[in-house]
Design a protein around this motif. Structure first.
Motif, PDB file in Angstrom:
ATOM      1  N   ALA A  85      24.711  62.632  50.686  1.00  0.00           N
ATOM      2  CA  ALA A  85      24.826  62.155  51.831  1.00  0.00           C
ATOM      3  C   ALA A  85      26.578  62.570  52.147  1.00  0.00           C
ATOM      4  O   ALA A  85      27.157  63.337  51.180  1.00  0.00           O
ATOM      5  CB  ALA A  85      25.023  60.122  51.637  1.00  0.00           C
ATOM      6  N   ASN A  86      25.606  63.217  54.107  1.00  0.00           N
ATOM      7  CA  ASN A  86      27.097  63.916  54.320  1.00  0.00           C
ATOM      8  C   ASN A  86      28.267  62.654  53.608  1.00  0.00           C
ATOM      9  O   ASN A  86      28.922  61.088  53.489  1.00  0.00           O
ATOM     10  CB  ASN A  86      27.282  63.991  55.438  1.00  0.00           C
ATOM     11  N   LEU A  87      29.946  62.171  54.627  1.00  0.00           N
ATOM     12  CA  LEU A  87      30.971  61.280  53.763  1.00  0.00           C
ATOM     13  C   LEU A  87      30.605  60.536  55.461  1.00  0.00           C
ATOM     14  O   LEU A  87      30.857  59.166  54.464  1.00  0.00           O
ATOM     15  CB  LEU A  87      32.520  62.189  54.386  1.00  0.00           C
ATOM     16  N   GLU A 239      38.824  65.890  56.640  1.00  0.00           N
ATOM     17  CA  GLU A 239      38.163  66.033  55.873  1.00  0.00           C
ATOM     18  C   GLU A 239      36.519  66.891  56.375  1.00  0.00           C
ATOM     19  O   GLU A 239      36.787  67.583  55.016  1.00  0.00           O
ATOM     20  CB  GLU A 239      37.705  65.137  55.514  1.00  0.00           C
ATOM     21  N   THR A 240      36.047  66.256  57.113  1.00  0.00           N
ATOM     22  CA  THR A 240      34.710  66.922  58.169  1.00  0.00           C
ATOM     23  C   THR A 240      34.312  67.045  59.299  1.00  0.00           C
ATOM     24  O   THR A 240      35.402  66.508  60.330  1.00  0.00           O
ATOM     25  CB  THR A 240      33.920  65.675  57.675  1.00  0.00           C
ATOM     26  N   VAL A 241      33.820  67.572  59.761  1.00  0.00           N
ATOM     27  CA  VAL A 241      33.661  68.159  61.177  1.00  0.00           C
ATOM     28  C   VAL A 241      33.392  67.007  61.964  1.00  0.00           C
ATOM     29  O   VAL A 241      34.044  66.308  62.792  1.00  0.00           O
ATOM     30  CB  VAL A 241      32.078  68.754  61.512  1.00  0.00           C
ATOM     31  N   ARG A 301      30.909  67.953  47.266  1.00  0.00           N
ATOM     32  CA  ARG A 301      29.793  66.942  46.308  1.00  0.00           C
ATOM     33  C   ARG A 301      28.810  66.696  48.038  1.00  0.00           C
ATOM     34  O   ARG A 301      28.169  66.467  47.858  1.00  0.00           O
ATOM     35  CB  ARG A 301      30.503  66.259  46.130  1.00  0.00           C
ATOM     36  N   LEU A 302      30.433  66.151  49.117  1.00  0.00           N
ATOM     37  CA  LEU A 302      29.822  65.588  50.306  1.00  0.00           C
ATOM     38  C   LEU A 302      29.686  66.687  51.115  1.00  0.00           C
ATOM     39  O   LEU A 302      29.656  66.380  52.626  1.00  0.00           O
ATOM     40  CB  LEU A 302      31.435  64.628  50.693  1.00  0.00           C
ATOM     41  N   ALA A 303      29.307  67.906  51.193  1.00  0.00           N
ATOM     42  CA  ALA A 303      29.475  68.695  51.844  1.00  0.00           C
ATOM     43  C   ALA A 303      30.667  69.073  52.818  1.00  0.00           C
ATOM     44  O   ALA A 303      29.653  69.332  54.588  1.00  0.00           O
ATOM     45  CB  ALA A 303      28.005  69.081  52.613  1.00  0.00           C
ATOM     46  N   ALA A 304      31.541  68.607  52.708  1.00  0.00           N
ATOM     47  CA  ALA A 304      32.208  68.968  53.252  1.00  0.00           C
ATOM     48  C   ALA A 304      33.298  70.005  54.417  1.00  0.00           C
ATOM     49  O   ALA A 304      33.200  70.741  55.324  1.00  0.00           O
ATOM     50  CB  ALA A 304      33.885  68.039  53.044  1.00  0.00           C
TER      51      ALA A 304
END
Length: 458
Positions: A85-87, A239-241, A301-304
């Motif tokens: 999963a993503n964040l 952290e993420t998009v 791990r979270l593809a951030a």
């Protein structure tokens, strides 16, 4: 005045990580009580008074103790879940589970998290705890108790969430506090536990969770509270998009601009991740000396994405390393983050020039000390610094043909810890914890993980 008791470590390679990046192929470190008294080449003087122990460091590298700048100890109980999963999806899956934690669970998870880091060379740890279910007991105190039992220097950040799903936030409503509750509990945590004295084993910081789980009011008031009390500020940022999109939709600006608008940039602030930053963001962090806790394994791990660590360092931004919660970094070790920080950075635009082995070591030691506001005390081996030191064995099979000791530590397999000192007191010897029993800690963590799983299922 009582004469100091001395520990002498000699015949080892030394990476001091001081301002001049001083290294010795063979040298010595003298510790007097809680402080480093001398560091230099060759053997220590033979006639030093008060020597209680001499350690032959042949085949070893001495470095400052590692400094972890971001973690979520409670997540030890939910490792291995939401693996792909993503964040945002990961949080949505796990918030309902985390909202059922209680004091025994948090204590067991904190002990396990701290023990894992300690046996891997961490001497100072920071944790960000922000989930406080009603009636769950003293969760913040449970972490502090575990840190004392393990013997690590600790920065405990009192987190909070007050923006539930019904108000446009990410966490479920039952997992958040009211704004007033969060501020009141945070002030109480600081007043009860923060020790600002030099050499302190316990500092407390103010740490609302993230822009997508906290109201603007709580962000502003938390900054004011921290500055009134004279403590540091910590949160997640960029952290993420998806986080950047959330900020633009809700606030009409990106994360860094939002943080600046609510008083959250400054030399008393550090943020976790900081992956999605443009040149203006980097410049703002540099101008204000806002720190960054870089978490390469969790980001992967979270593809951030890949954080712009080389650009942050070039701009003068303080950067340290973080394990992050072990639900997104199941290894739970900081020594592996040295290697991962270097490797992940080289996948970015700077390629092979992104980070060196010595820069990676600095991130995990002096960089972390800067981020936590303790650069004058820990993070390097120099006279007057606190005696937080690790002696890594690098003459075994895994490191046997790497002539450069720093490269052996950073690029090679995880090096065994022959000796780890905090305040001059041994915490790890011969790759085994002295302060708590690892098997007992593991059993307690398994028991509490089962309790949490049952509570979430029921």
């Amino acid at each position: 005045m009582t004469a100091p008791q001395r520990i002498v470590i000699e015949n080892c390679a030394i990476a001091t990580v001081d301002a001049d990046e001083t290294e010795y192929a063979t040298g010595h470190v003298v510790i007097a009580d809680q402080h480093i008294e001398a560091v230099g080449p060759g053997p220590a003087p033979a006639d030093l008074p008060g020597v209680t122990r001499r350690v032959d460091g042949t085949g070893h590298l001495a470095t400052p103790g590692l400094v972890n700048t971001h973690h979520h100890f409670y997540q030890w109980l939910t490792r291995g879940l939401a693996q792909d999963a993503n964040l945002f999806d990961w949080l949505t899956a796990l918030y309902p589970v985390w909202a059922r934690i209680d004091e025994p669970m948090v204590h067991a998870a904190a002990q396990a998290s701290l023990a894992m880091m300690a046996r891997g060379g961490v001497t100072t740890a920071a944790d960000h705890h922000y989930v406080f279910p009603r009636g769950a007991g003293d969760l913040f105190g449970a972490e502090i108790r575990a840190a004392r039992e393990t013997g690590l220097r600790f920065t405990a950040t009192r987190g909070s969430m007050d923006l539930g799903e019904s108000d446009g936030g990410l966490p479920p409503d039952f997992a958040v506090e009211s704004t007033e509750e969060a501020l009141r509990a945070t002030e109480q945590a600081v007043r009860e536990h923060h020790d600002p004295a030099p050499g302190s084993m316990l500092r407390v910081a103010v740490a609302p969770c993230s822009p997508f789980s906290v109201t603007t009011e709580l962000m502003r008031e938390s900054a004011a509270l921290a500055r009134r009390l004279g403590v540091r500020l910590h949160t997640h940022g960029s952290e993420t998009v998806e986080e950047a999109d959330f900020c633009r939709r809700r606030f009409g600006m990106g994360p860094t601009a939002y943080f600046e608008s609510v008083g959250w940039l400054g030399e008393d602030v550090w943020m976790a991740h900081c992956v999605h930053m443009d040149d203006e963001d980097v410049a703002a962090f540099a101008r204000t000396r806002t720190g960054v806790a870089h978490c390469p394994s969790s980001n992967a791990r979270l593809a951030a994405g890949i954080a712009r660590v080389p650009d942050l360092l070039a701009a003068g931004v303080p950067v340290g390393l973080g394990v992050d919660g072990t639900a997104s970094n199941e290894a739970g070790e900081l020594r592996t983050e040295l290697r991962n920080a270097l490797l992940v950075a080289r996948l970015g635009p700077h390629r092979e020039r992104a980070l060196t082995a010595r820069q990676a070591l600095r991130l995990g030691t002096r960089g972390g000390a800067e981020v936590l506001g303790r650069d004058g005390e820990i993070g390097s081996l120099a006279p007057g610094r606190l005696a937080d030191l690790v002696l890594w064995r690098i003459d075994g099979l895994g490191h046997s043909t790497i002539a450069d000791p720093v490269a052996a530590l950073v690029l090679g397999p995880p090096a065994p810890v022959t000796l780890s000192l905090v305040n001059g007191v041994p915490v790890v010897e011969d790759d085994r914890l002295l302060t708590v029993d690892e098997d007992t800690v593991a059993r307690a963590a398994r028991t509490q993980a089962r309790r949490l799983a049952d509570a979430a299922a029921g």
